[in-house]
Design a protein around this motif. Structure first.
Motif, mmCIF file in Angstrom:
data_model
loop_
_atom_site.group_PDB
_atom_site.id
_atom_site.type_symbol
_atom_site.label_atom_id
_atom_site.label_comp_id
_atom_site.label_asym_id
_atom_site.label_seq_id
_atom_site.Cartn_x
_atom_site.Cartn_y
_atom_site.Cartn_z
ATOM 1 N N UNK A 114 0.833 -1.215 0.000
ATOM 2 C CA UNK A 114 0.000 0.000 0.000
ATOM 3 C C UNK A 114 0.864 1.261 0.000
ATOM 4 N N UNK A 115 2.015 1.188 0.659
ATOM 5 C CA UNK A 115 2.886 2.355 0.814
ATOM 6 C C UNK A 115 3.961 2.468 -0.257
ATOM 7 N N UNK A 116 4.187 1.413 -1.045
ATOM 8 C CA UNK A 116 5.355 1.417 -1.929
ATOM 9 C C UNK A 116 5.049 1.197 -3.407
ATOM 10 N N UNK A 117 3.851 0.787 -3.768
ATOM 11 C CA UNK A 117 3.525 0.570 -5.174
ATOM 12 C C UNK A 117 3.014 1.862 -5.794
ATOM 13 N N UNK A 118 3.621 2.277 -6.892
ATOM 14 C CA UNK A 118 3.265 3.550 -7.523
ATOM 15 C C UNK A 118 2.341 3.305 -8.718
ATOM 16 N N UNK A 119 1.149 2.830 -8.430
ATOM 17 C CA UNK A 119 0.194 2.529 -9.495
ATOM 18 C C UNK A 119 -1.229 2.718 -8.980
ATOM 19 N N UNK A 120 -2.118 3.073 -9.884
ATOM 20 C CA UNK A 120 -3.536 3.180 -9.531
ATOM 21 C C UNK A 120 -4.290 1.882 -9.792
#
Length: 339
Positions: A114-120
């Motif tokens: 939740x804190x580290x994935x840069x995607x929608x």
């Protein structure tokens, strides 16, 4: 004169299903073995083969990344899983991710993602409290629901989600609260929504920063510092605290009694921790509520932090990430207030 109108069918979502083991991949000697069974026996292809209805809602391909109970998830596994998911999310032919996971640490892994994935794109972590071999196993329906959520447009931009027992939870809040019951997963503010007759329905949104608004990217993190947790209890002495400080940790989460209360016998060792450059974060073992700065202890004087409303094991995940780019106590404290 009438004219037939042909509606183009919406293409099915393309989902990658990643297996890591856990109860959802377990098998018991008898159908009444709901709590005693062999964990992580089935591979992800075996699990999906017993759920043919899933093919009607998504085009699914599988990967077996790990095959063990989630109590074995360490920092290295979190990084490996996160980097693999990040790589998949960048692909145009991937619309969402589902991770099957043991329930013991599912809330920690989900929060890390939740804190580290840069995607929608939707990322859903799912497990089961009963193995597939048990009567009334929750695994098949939980997995079906997870795929439904990951394939849904309405799940976009909500961060990593945990699906269990017909409920959709944000990874920030959800916690396992029971050793064997199927309704073990709870969020202090309630779930984000529900799955009703195969349809995900959301009623609220995550309020704190995550994914694309997070300051941490899994693509830029190759290691995380060690952060320990010390569990307070009556009659405690400081020997275990000092042992933790000598173990090489960069921070300790003190799972204190009540509103972060620290016994007199422990204060000196935690003050010493800061003199040694080790951060101290006051939390609570109660499992709910907010730990208030400068209330139970003079945090400003000791240069300690507080967890806000985070349970200790999730505070550990947040502190590990915060320490990858920051060592200023004030800025570290802001991380607990913003995430």
């Amino acid at each position: 004169m009438t004219r037939d109108i042909v509606m183009a069918a919406r293409p099915k979502a393309r989902i990658v299903l990643i297996g890591t083991g856990g109860t959802i991949a377990g098998h018991g000697a008898s159908s009444i073995n709901t709590s005693a069974y062999d964990c992580s026996v089935l591979r992800i292809d075996d699990i999906l083969a017993d759920l043919p209805v899933a093919a009607s809602i998504a085009d699914i391909r599988t990967e077996q990344l790990f095959q063990f109970g989630s109590e074995n998830f360490g920092n290295a596994q979190l990084l490996q899983l996160g980097k693999r998911i990040s790589s998949l999310l960048k692909r145009d032919n991937v619309d969402g991710i589902v991770v099957t996971h043991g329930t013991d640490t599912i809330d920690e892994t989900a929060y890390f993602l939740h804190l580290t994935l840069k995607s929608t794109k939707p990322v859903v972590v799912v497990g089961a409290m009963r193995p597939p071999s048990a009567l009334s196993s929750d695994g098949p329906l939980n997995l079906y629901h997870a795929i439904v959520v990951a394939a849904s447009q309405v799940a976009h931009s909500k961060g990593t989600l945990v699906v269990a027992n017909d409920e959709i939870h944000t990874a920030r809040d959800v916690v396992k609260t029971n050793t064997f019951k199927q309704d073990a997963f709870r969020s202090p503010y309630g779930p984000l929504g529900f799955i009703v007759e195969g349809k995900p329905i959301f009623y609220r949104l995550p309020a704190r920063r995550h994914t694309t608004e997070s300051e941490w990217s899994i693509d830029e993190i190759d290691e995380v510092p060690e952060v320990g947790i010390i569990y307070a209890h009556g009659g405690m002495n400081d020997a275990m605290v000092r042992a933790m400080l000598d173990s090489g940790v960069k921070a300790v989460i003190y799972a204190a009694t009540g509103n972060g209360n620290v016994a007199t016998s422990i204060v000196d060792s935690l003050v010493d921790a800061r003199l040694r450059g080790i951060h101290v974060v006051r939390g609570s073992r109660t499992g709910g509520g907010v730990v208030i700065r400068n209330a139970a202890q003079p945090d400003d004087r000791y240069d300690w932090l507080v967890t806000d409303d985070q349970v200790p094991h999730k505070a550990r995940i947040l502190m590990m990430l915060a320490l990858t780019g920051e060592n200023c106590a004030r800025k570290l404290q802001n991380a607990f207030l913003n995430y």
